[in-house]
Design a protein around this motif. Structure first.
Motif, PDB file in Angstrom:
ATOM      1  N   SER A 567       0.936  -1.266  -0.159  1.00  0.00           N
ATOM      2  CA  SER A 567       0.073   0.003   0.241  1.00  0.00           C
ATOM      3  C   SER A 567       0.786   1.426  -0.014  1.00  0.00           C
ATOM      4  N   PRO A 655      -3.664   3.996   8.173  1.00  0.00           N
ATOM      5  CA  PRO A 655      -5.000   3.426   7.875  1.00  0.00           C
ATOM      6  C   PRO A 655      -5.521   2.703   8.982  1.00  0.00           C
ATOM      7  N   GLY A 657      -9.422   0.430  10.535  1.00  0.00           N
ATOM      8  CA  GLY A 657     -10.882  -0.011  10.248  1.00  0.00           C
ATOM      9  C   GLY A 657     -11.239  -0.665  11.280  1.00  0.00           C
ATOM     10  N   ASP A 681     -13.704   1.356   6.660  1.00  0.00           N
ATOM     11  CA  ASP A 681     -12.441   1.536   6.214  1.00  0.00           C
ATOM     12  C   ASP A 681     -12.046   3.172   6.470  1.00  0.00           C
ATOM     13  N   ASP A 682     -11.004   3.753   7.140  1.00  0.00           N
ATOM     14  CA  ASP A 682     -10.545   4.819   7.196  1.00  0.00           C
ATOM     15  C   ASP A 682      -9.214   4.866   6.634  1.00  0.00           C
ATOM     16  N   CYS A 683      -8.995   5.489   5.262  1.00  0.00           N
ATOM     17  CA  CYS A 683      -7.900   5.549   4.684  1.00  0.00           C
ATOM     18  C   CYS A 683      -7.595   7.043   4.403  1.00  0.00           C
ATOM     19  N   ARG A 686     -10.269  10.406   0.380  1.00  0.00           N
ATOM     20  CA  ARG A 686     -10.518   9.380  -0.401  1.00  0.00           C
ATOM     21  C   ARG A 686     -10.454   9.744  -1.957  1.00  0.00           C
ATOM     22  N   ILE A 692     -11.842   2.615  -4.392  1.00  0.00           N
ATOM     23  CA  ILE A 692     -11.642   2.198  -2.827  1.00  0.00           C
ATOM     24  C   ILE A 692     -12.681   1.205  -2.420  1.00  0.00           C
ATOM     25  N   VAL A 696     -11.536  -2.722  -1.273  1.00  0.00           N
ATOM     26  CA  VAL A 696     -12.155  -3.413  -0.153  1.00  0.00           C
ATOM     27  C   VAL A 696     -12.625  -4.737  -0.420  1.00  0.00           C
ATOM     28  N   PHE A 743     -17.272   4.095   5.887  1.00  0.00           N
ATOM     29  CA  PHE A 743     -15.886   4.787   6.031  1.00  0.00           C
ATOM     30  C   PHE A 743     -16.046   5.934   7.062  1.00  0.00           C
ATOM     31  N   VAL A 758      -5.116   2.284   0.983  1.00  0.00           N
ATOM     32  CA  VAL A 758      -6.362   1.393   1.425  1.00  0.00           C
ATOM     33  C   VAL A 758      -6.321  -0.173   0.687  1.00  0.00           C
ATOM     34  N   SER A 761      -5.803  -2.780   3.572  1.00  0.00           N
ATOM     35  CA  SER A 761      -6.390  -2.892   4.749  1.00  0.00           C
ATOM     36  C   SER A 761      -7.558  -3.826   4.794  1.00  0.00           C
TER      37      SER A 761
END
Lengths: 806, 287
Positions: A567, A655, A657, A681-683, A686, A692, A696, A743, A758, A761
């Motif tokens: 990543s 990141p 989550g 998810d907190d990347c 965005r 994203i 995921v 998110f 992301v 993750s």
């Protein structure tokens, strides 16, 4: 202004910049079968190479007889270690500071190890030739169980290291020992355990698996004897690193090596390292003067190119009776197979496993990792995760559940109690990292509210009661996972590969008509860089993303970069792109000031051009500035509009989550059903929400596969028993659960656009969510930990061991 | 994953196919859908010098109804079984099983003849053939003959087929109207062979099982007819104790190999579970 003047919203939308769900531009060719992959490279006179491989896990090679093979029509050469020794290439360096046989030199150390390379006029003749090469083996006792690697009577695997008491990472304790890596404060941690009111201890294994990309590893090497130049088309996640490695080991000047990574059909870490196929194809091309293609088949990919994981983590947590963690102690036994071909930054023999304190405020921790050799394929790579981060996340997320069970606390509540608090960021972890930003409580609570976690727990309680009354044969598990990733390798203070700092790069060249080309040191393998990189530039300089062509993978044209894995693309190259774009913007501002006859400080950037502050009608679009850059720049300024940036990140990004898996298991068959899977998810910022979401979905599917059955398993004699997709669990759309994504946004404070990355993750957070769900389902029957993978028969076995099946 | 050299033949008639196979001898293999043979060739576990492709032999295709018998040509694909109104009407269990074989791409190509004649214990159709009392018509240098499915399977990949013989068609007596049926297959994923599977065809009278046949897939080196298990349920209303008894009787004749699907103990256990579930589902369907 008339009615035709676009609104600000319309101008912003026209850019398709950051935040836009822009459709993937590369899919136009991919969905029509018009991609250009390595196997699509066909050159005049091209030859084909293929390997004779070892049927044994450990054996001495007494003789290799090629006479009969050379009589097969079309077979031109049989290359062995003896051939390679003439060019000093029988062994090659690994990224982890070890060396690896290119072709068997005296012995073989794992099943399907490369023994000889047959070169022929076509693929069929090469395979016919392989079947005629006679290899005489003397079998040696195989070492398969890593826990027996350091027994005093364990067989000596690496005779080349027999008298070396020191390896690339310090002292070796045993002939099969590779390294010991220690982090943290032992005394303080031991003291925390002495004082602890509650402790848990569990050996948590993360089994060996494999990234198994859709396209296997392959290359075409073409040596031009007249120019003395070598061109390599290959499935490379890091083409520049490959060029440097080839230059160093083949002693060719680096400018005479052209590495081209065309379209790549998935990598997931499998395509970071250098493999014998690349070396043999290059040598074969140099020897024959013709281009040579090498294409791995699926069995070869699964059994010989880099595996992932195989970490056996003895984990201890100390805590108070109220559930506040006070110490963490982890010992890892790391099985690297026959050669340490771990794809980690140089100084990190166990990657960033010291992120193992996870999302929790551990006052102290101590970590020891011992790497050992076994008679298995070499590795291991970061399979859709930053270096060893999925192992670390699995370790701590299982441990937190085990602790919750011991304390009789809800696992979500235990996590909330121990999270690093928002005001503690930047947070310095007990094992040495500086977490950039996070808001864990908000993410966790959002997960719990959205899924109605409390109601699910109530349902579980009533179903457990029903099971005990004999009314159902199904048990229900809730798998909570809260992960913190560490990605974006990396700052030069921490990270290098073969001495090259892990920066990344971008070069942007704008054309007179307001279009441009941007090149990066990264390499998409399906991540959608052509789409998202253009979006960053679009927002930064106000040119529509559609007008920006993104090009990666050609070392002759792209600026030097360390490639795409872990990543790192968005945290590192994404930053370089923004910085290069800002250089373009700065020059554009000077040109606009000259053309609008104002001082540049009197201009402000406004979506797609510069406007004179206070005089809204005085505006010059970026498109017009591009034109001006080629005909009327200010006196003294060079014409043209281009910029390059090499970005050395000040820190990693982190990141995080919150995931929840709801699973039902039929104890009579072990068959599970994933009823629901929620992934928040907190990347950070965005760039493209659609991409994203796709990332995921893909990462969760891999996590599902790994946790629920995917493994590289060996029998006691070292035969791989999961060497094809019949036995190596690769879920289809039918098996894959439905994914719910969500998110929060906590931007990275040090990244130019606040993005964190992301792609990995969901793999990192997904595996513990699935495993915790299985373990949670069985916990009321008295189990504390069941090892992965959780396939049907093992679930049934667990039920049987717990007395739930007669 | 690259096959060795071979010659390819494509006869246009059954007579030509039989003659070719007789003339070429042991070096030749008939090719139907190729889903077992071709992967074996790619691994060089099979290295036939000649392939005799049966796709142009029109006599081997088609589904016909003769009186109380359905005759299915050996080259009928799984997909053709799935879309046949005749099969839906008379032999619905074949559709239930065919839908569980691999994926649509494989089913467009894979044939019922190849599935039953190859002798692979993992194939689904052989157990059904035994349960339905099917007969296989074989054609060879010595002429034509019929062999009952229950007599056909001798060991893994060993069948009653003599050298040079090919399976031409399958005759299946139509089960009585209102019969119950079920094929319960436990597999790890789409495309996998059964970890364990059970086929049941039964009739009910007055809430009790009147007739019953039970077949087992991939639980022995050949498909099995679980006669004792079937006898155990006749005359019962399939109460819990009877189901357990049937499962135990079926497990007694199972001898699966341990593989990545699970150890022997597991495969036998779930074999018993498949028998119980197939019996219950079949009974639920019977009228």
């Amino acid at each position: 202004m008339n009615d035709m003047t676009p609104t600000r919203e319309q101008r912003t939308a026209a850019l398709e910049g950051m935040g836009c769900k822009r459709k993937r531009v590369e899919d136009i060719r991919f969905t029509q079968g018009k991609g250009n992959y390595v196997d699509d490279v066909k050159l005049p006179g091209m030859l084909h190479g293929d390997f004779v491989r070892s049927p044994h896990a450990h054996a001495r090679v007494k003789a290799i007889k090629a006479d009969e093979a050379l009589k097969v029509p079309g077979v031109l050469a049989v290359i062995t270690a003896e051939t390679l020794k003439t060019v000093n290439l029988a062994w090659m360096p690994t990224l982890a500071g070890d060396v690896q046989m290119v072709l068997a030199d005296g012995k073989v150390l794992f099943q399907n190890q490369e023994v000889a390379f047959v070169v022929a006029t076509d693929r069929y003749a090469a395979d016919d030739g392989i079947n005629k090469v006679e290899v005489e083996y003397e079998p040696l006792p195989p070492l398969i169980d890593p826990f027996k690697a350091m027994d005093h009577n364990a067989p000596v695997l690496r005779e080349d290291l027999a008298d070396k008491t020191t390896g690339a990472h310090g002292p070796r304790k045993h002939h099969n020992h590779i390294f010991e890596w220690t982090v943290g404060d032992k005394d303080l941690t031991d003291a925390a355990f002495r004082k602890a009111e509650v402790t848990i201890k569990e050996m948590i294994s993360y089994h060996r698996t494999h990234p198994s990309p859709l396209e296997t590893c392959q290359c075409v090497c073409s040596f031009d004897k007249v120019k003395g130049e070598l061109t390599i088309w290959g499935t490379f996640q890091a083409p520049h690193v490959i060029r440097t490695v080839v230059s160093l080991i083949a002693k060719l000047p680096e400018q005479k090596i052209h590495v081209i990574a065309p379209d790549i059909g998935g990598g997931f870490g499998n395509k970071v390292g250098a493999y014998p196929g690349y070396i043999c194809a290059a040598v074969a091309s140099i020897v024959t003067g013709k281009p040579v293609k090498w294409v791995e088949d699926r069995i070869e990919n699964l059994t010989a190119t880099s595996f992932a994981r195989d970490y056996h983590m003895t984990t201890e947590v100390a805590a108070t009776k109220e559930g506040k963690v006070t110490g963490l102690r982890v010992h890892v036994l790391a099985d690297h197979g026959a050669f340490d071909a771990c794809a980690d930054p140089s100084k990190w023999p166990a990657g960033f496993f010291n992120i193992v304190t996870g999302s929790y405020d551990f006052p102290t921790a101590h970590l020891v990792v011992d790497g050992v050799y076994t008679n298995k394929a070499p590795g291991g790579v970061a399979y859709r995760c930053s270096f060893r981060v999925t192992e670390a996340a699995y370790c701590i997320e299982r441990a937190m559940d085990i602790l919750a069970q011991k304390l009789g606390m809800d696992p979500a509540e235990l996590r909330l109690k121990n999270f690093i608090k928002p005001e503690q960021f930047p947070y310095h972890s007990a094992l040495g990292w500086e977490y950039d930003s996070g808001d864990y409580h908000t993410a966790m609570r959002k997960m719990m509210e959205t899924t109605d976690y409390a109601a699910l727990r109530k349902e579980q309680a009533s179903r457990r009661a029903a099971f005990k009354r004999g009314e159902t044969r199904e048990i229900m598990g809730l798998g909570v996972s809260f992960f913190t990733e560490i990605v974006g390798a990396g700052p030069s203070k921490n990270c290098d590969i073969l001495g090259i700092a892990m920066f990344d790069s971008c070069e942007i060249r704008m054309h007179p008509t307001g279009a441009g080309i941007a090149r990066m040191g990264t390499k998409s393998q399906g991540q959608g860089h052509e789409t998202t990189w253009a979006q960053i530039i679009a927002t930064e300089i106000g040119i529509p993303a559609d007008n920006i062509q993104v090009e990666e993978g050609n070392t002759d044209t792209a600026p030097y970069g360390l490639g795409t894995y872990g990543s790192r693309s968005t945290p590192v190259a994404g930053a370089a792109i923004a910085m290069a774009a800002r250089k373009i913007k700065a020059k554009a501002q000077m040109i606009a000031a000259y053309k609008l006859e104002v001082h540049e400080d009197d201009l402000e950037f406004d979506i797609d051009g510069f406007r004179v502050k206070g005089l809204p009608e005085k505006f010059m679009s970026m498109k017009d500035i591009c034109w001006a850059a080629y005909n009327s720049v200010p006196p003294g300024m060079e014409p043209g509009l281009e910029a390059v940036s090499y970005y050395d990140p000040p820190n990693m990004t982190y990141p995080f989550g919150a995931y929840l898996c709801v699973m039902d298991i039929d104890v009579d068959t072990g068959v599970y059903k994933v009823r629901r899977f929620y992934a928040l998810d907190d990347c950070g910022t965005r760039i493209n929400p659609m991409i994203i979401e796709g990332q995921v979905h893909g990462g969760l599917t891999e996590a599902f596969a790994i946790a629920m059955g995917q493994e590289i398993r060996y029998d006691d004699t070292g035969n791989v028993v999961t060497g094809s997709f019949m036995d190596f669990f690769m879920p289809t759309a039918v098996e894959t659960p439905h994914w719910e994504t969500d998110f929060t946004v906590t931007p990275s404070p040090h990244h130019p656009i606040g993005a964190k990355g992301v792609g990995e993750s969901p793999n990192v957070g997904g595996v513990p969510a699935f495993s915790n769900a299985v373990n949670d389902a069985f916990s009321f029957l008295g189990s504390t930990h069941i090892q992965m993978p959780h396939d049907f028969w093992r679930n049934w076995k667990a039920a049987k061991n717990l007395g739930a099946v007669a | 994953m690259i096959p060795g050299p071979f010659s390819y033949h494509r006869p246009a008639s059954l007579a030509d196919a039989v003659k070719l196979l007789a003339d070429l001898g042991d070096d030749a293999r008939p090719l139907a859908g190729g889903h077992s043979l071709v992967p074996m060739m790619k691994l060089r576990l099979a290295t036939p010098a000649h392939l005799v492709d049966l796709h142009d032999v029109a006599d081997l295709k088609g589904i016909r109804h003769y009186g109380s018998t359905i005759v299915i040509g050996a080259m009928t694909t799984q997909h053709e079984l799935l879309v046949s109104g005749e099969i839906r009407q008379s032999l619905p269990i074949l559709q239930e099983a065919a839908a569980l074989i691999a994926d649509p791409q494989v089913r467009y190509r894979g044939t019922i003849g190849g599935n039953v004649a190859n002798g692979d214990p993992g194939n689904d159709m052989p157990a059904l053939m035994m349960v339905l009392g099917a007969n296989f018509r074989l054609s060879g240098p010595g002429g034509e003959r019929e062999v009952a499915a229950s007599e056909f399977y001798q060991g893994a990949y060993f069948t009653a087929l003599e050298p040079g013989e090919i399976l031409t068609s399958i005759s299946i007596p139509v089960p009585p109207a209102g019969h119950g049926y079920a094929y319960e297959k436990l597999k790890r994923k789409v495309g996998d062979y059964a970890t364990a599977a059970a086929a049941v065809v039964l009739t009910m009278a007055g809430g009790k099982v009147a007739t019953c046949a039970i077949g087992l897939t991939n639980l022995h080196e050949t498909p099995l007819l679980a006669t004792d298990a079937a006898n155990a349920v006749i005359g019962t209303s399939l109460d819990a104790a009877t189901l357990k008894q049937a499962a135990a009787a079926a497990e007694a004749i199972m001898a699966p190999a341990a593989d990545t699907r699970g150890p022997v103990e597991y495969r036998k256990h779930v074999g018993g579970i498949m028998v119980m579930r197939a019996l219950q589902r079949a009974a639920g369907r019977a009228v």
